[in-house]
Design an enzyme around this catalytic site. Structure first.
Site, PDB file in Angstrom:
ATOM      1  N   ASP A 161      25.535   8.927 -13.130  1.00 16.82           N
ATOM      2  CA  ASP A 161      25.853   9.496 -14.404  1.00 16.82           C
ATOM      3  C   ASP A 161      27.431   9.312 -14.758  1.00 16.82           C
ATOM      4  OD1 ASP A 161      23.378  10.777 -14.805  1.00 16.82           O
ATOM      5  OD2 ASP A 161      24.147  12.150 -13.272  1.00 16.82           O
ATOM      6  N   HIS A 189      21.945  16.992 -12.182  1.00 17.00           N
ATOM      7  CA  HIS A 189      21.482  15.546 -12.535  1.00 17.00           C
ATOM      8  C   HIS A 189      20.358  15.721 -13.356  1.00 17.00           C
ATOM      9  CE1 HIS A 189      20.697  11.388 -12.004  1.00 17.00           C
ATOM     10  NE2 HIS A 189      19.628  11.776 -11.541  1.00 17.00           N
TER      11      HIS A 189
HETATM   12  P1  NDP Z   1      12.395   5.515  -5.847  1.00 21.20           P
HETATM   13  O1  NDP Z   1      13.118   4.938  -4.475  1.00 21.20           O
HETATM   14  O2  NDP Z   1      12.658   4.674  -7.070  1.00 21.20           O
HETATM   15  O3  NDP Z   1      12.879   6.853  -5.941  1.00 21.20           O
HETATM   16  C1  NDP Z   1      13.350   7.834  -5.010  1.00 21.20           C
HETATM   17  C2  NDP Z   1      13.945   9.098  -5.424  1.00 21.20           C
HETATM   18  O4  NDP Z   1      15.206   9.173  -6.358  1.00 21.20           O
HETATM   19  C3  NDP Z   1      12.862   9.895  -6.449  1.00 21.20           C
HETATM   20  O5  NDP Z   1      12.863  11.185  -6.392  1.00 21.20           O
HETATM   21  C4  NDP Z   1      13.759   9.505  -7.648  1.00 21.20           C
HETATM   22  O6  NDP Z   1      13.514  10.531  -8.887  1.00 21.20           O
HETATM   23  C5  NDP Z   1      15.167   9.591  -7.390  1.00 21.20           C
HETATM   24  N1  NDP Z   1      16.165   9.301  -8.199  1.00 21.20           N
HETATM   25  C6  NDP Z   1      17.441   9.948  -8.375  1.00 21.20           C
HETATM   26  N2  NDP Z   1      18.276   9.222  -9.102  1.00 21.20           N
HETATM   27  C7  NDP Z   1      17.635   8.282  -9.803  1.00 21.20           C
HETATM   28  C8  NDP Z   1      17.720   7.247 -10.822  1.00 21.20           C
HETATM   29  N3  NDP Z   1      18.996   7.346 -11.354  1.00 21.20           N
HETATM   30  N4  NDP Z   1      16.740   6.398 -10.843  1.00 21.20           N
HETATM   31  C9  NDP Z   1      15.606   6.533 -10.412  1.00 21.20           C
HETATM   32  N5  NDP Z   1      15.295   7.286  -9.343  1.00 21.20           N
HETATM   33  C10 NDP Z   1      16.238   8.337  -9.185  1.00 21.20           C
HETATM   34  O7  NDP Z   1      11.188   5.638  -5.462  1.00 21.20           O
HETATM   35  P2  NDP Z   1       9.960   4.982  -4.705  1.00 21.20           P
HETATM   36  O8  NDP Z   1       8.384   5.556  -5.137  1.00 21.20           O
HETATM   37  O9  NDP Z   1       9.955   3.354  -4.709  1.00 21.20           O
HETATM   38  O10 NDP Z   1      10.137   5.391  -3.110  1.00 21.20           O
HETATM   39  C11 NDP Z   1      10.096   6.658  -2.782  1.00 21.20           C
HETATM   40  C12 NDP Z   1       9.816   6.411  -1.070  1.00 21.20           C
HETATM   41  O11 NDP Z   1      10.050   7.720  -0.566  1.00 21.20           O
HETATM   42  C13 NDP Z   1       8.409   5.918  -0.871  1.00 21.20           C
HETATM   43  O12 NDP Z   1       8.489   4.907   0.042  1.00 21.20           O
HETATM   44  C14 NDP Z   1       7.824   7.235  -0.298  1.00 21.20           C
HETATM   45  O13 NDP Z   1       7.062   6.817   0.730  1.00 21.20           O
HETATM   46  C15 NDP Z   1       8.862   7.777   0.262  1.00 21.20           C
HETATM   47  N6  NDP Z   1       8.973   9.335   0.678  1.00 21.20           N
HETATM   48  C16 NDP Z   1       9.589   9.649   1.796  1.00 21.20           C
HETATM   49  C17 NDP Z   1       9.739  10.896   2.286  1.00 21.20           C
HETATM   50  C18 NDP Z   1       9.940  11.245   3.606  1.00 21.20           C
HETATM   51  O14 NDP Z   1      10.701  10.313   3.983  1.00 21.20           O
HETATM   52  N7  NDP Z   1       9.566  12.234   4.346  1.00 21.20           N
HETATM   53  C19 NDP Z   1       9.041  12.256   1.331  1.00 21.20           C
HETATM   54  C20 NDP Z   1       8.468  11.518   0.317  1.00 21.20           C
HETATM   55  C21 NDP Z   1       8.137  10.215  -0.258  1.00 21.20           C
HETATM   56  P3  NDP Z   1      12.390  10.302 -10.046  1.00 21.20           P
HETATM   57  O15 NDP Z   1      11.109  10.425  -9.647  1.00 21.20           O
HETATM   58  O16 NDP Z   1      12.728  11.472 -10.959  1.00 21.20           O
HETATM   59  O17 NDP Z   1      12.787   9.060 -10.638  1.00 21.20           O
END
Ligand code: NDP
Length: 330
Positions: A161, A189
């Protein structure tokens, strides 16, 4: 070859869009320094481990001089072992029709488990940045699990931000981004966050003296920053990833190396400053000293309008804390 002790860095959601964008600059030395080796410890859900193996191959193929090892796991007790720095990126995205309370509860369970694992196996002074949303409350949940690792070491990302706000101001004023100082993001955020330019300067002069279009400052500027995430999704069909990753890198780099008096926005556990309830993970203007200790900037005089905006965002954080109170009690 550097003889320095490697920094162990854990990244969750490492095969996701943001996680993948974070790990390459870390391996290149952009966070802990160009003379500091790193060991990357990557966590993913079991279903995403195959994809993460591909990311690992690419990491190794970059032949980074500083990358001493890569650990890949679906077990936080393995991925967080002795970690000095943790980027908690993985979290469940909000599905169609899902309420914020449901999202908080689903992610709350993840962050309870990860908070416990950090406290059990990470380094004594492990530093945590939560990126996965809702990041402030996820960080709060993880911090509540900590008995050994200091709660103050649990932070959340509002640097994106700040970066967005700085880029907007620099563009409007026609200066480089480095000319902007004392820009502060307060609160959660979320769209309620408050990007306060009233104490900021451009090349040492007040923003409102350099940018005389005060109508823009008070309307379009704040709206653009608050709604930037949605604008990016509307334009490219997916949410921001490289800019979010870079902001996380900025956050951890500045926390590690210090800011030399420069203000940076970090969501940190409140110590009661500005009347914000203690423990709530709220974004403040911070400085980081040469020992890597952050300090909430004191004595910022907020006018009535700014106070109301900060309070609205703090109220949202309090609501989120209330929504997950049962989870913590259980
Ligand atoms: P991203 O990498 O795009 O996003 C990951 C997280 O970052 C989301 O919660 C997202 O929130 C958040 N975020 C924070 N700021 C921002 C921003 N400015 N713009 C976008 N996102 C932001 O998601 P993907 O789906 O590509 O990847 C998530 C990964 O996490 C997957 O590979 C999944 O398997 C993994 N995962 C791992 C876990 C673990 O390690 N235990 C648990 C759950 C998931 P928002 O959704 O609000 O955009």
């Amino acid at each position: 070859m550097s003889t320095k002790k490697p920094v162990r860095v854990a990244v969750t959601g490492a095969a996701g869009r943001i996680g993948t964008s974070i790990i390459f600059p870390i391996a290149a030395g952009d966070v802990f320094g160009k003379d500091t080796p790193v060991i990357l410890q990557l966590l993913e859900l079991p279903d995403a481990l195959g994809k993460l193996r591909g990311v690992e191959m690419e990491l190794r193929d970059c032949a980074y001089n500083l990358l001493r090892d890569v650990v890949v796991s679906d077990d936080p007790n393995v991925a967080f072992k002795d970690a000095d720095a943790l980027f908690l990126v993985g979290s469940k995205p909000r599905g169609p029709g899902m309420e914020r309370a449901d999202l908080l509860k689903d992610n709350g369970k993840i962050f309870i488990g990860q908070g416990k694992a950090i406290d059990a196996v990470a380094a004594d002074n492990a530093r945590v940045i939560v990126v996965g949303n809702p990041c402030n409350t996820n960080a709060y949940i993880a911090s509540q699990m900590a008995r050994r690792v200091p709660k103050a070491n649990f932070t959340a990302m509002t640097r994106l931000d700040q970066n967005r706000a700085a880029a907007q101001l620099a563009g409007k004023a026609g200066v480089e981004v480095g000319a902007i100082g004392n820009l502060a993001v307060w609160g959660n955020h979320s769209p309620t966050m408050y990007a306060d330019y009233t104490h900021a300067y451009i090349n040492g002069r007040k923003v409102s003296e350099v940018i005389t279009d005060h109508e823009w400052l008070n309307t379009a500027f704040l709206k653009t920053v608050a709604q930037r995430g949605k604008a990016i999704i509307d334009a490219q069909g997916v949410s921001s990833a490289p800019s979010a990753a870079w902001a996380a890198i900025d956050h951890m780099r500045d926390w590690h190396h210090g800011t030399n008096g420069r203000w940076v926005s970090m969501a940190v556990p409140s110590d009661g400053s500005y009347g914000i309830p203690e423990g709530l993970i709220c974004s403040f203007p911070c400085t980081v000293d040469a020992n890597g200790q952050y300090h909430i900037v004191q004595g910022v005089e907020l006018d009535a309008a700014s106070k109301a905006k900060v309070q609205a965002s703090v109220n949202e954080l309090l609501e989120e804390r209330e929504m997950i109170s049962g989870l913590l009690a259980g």
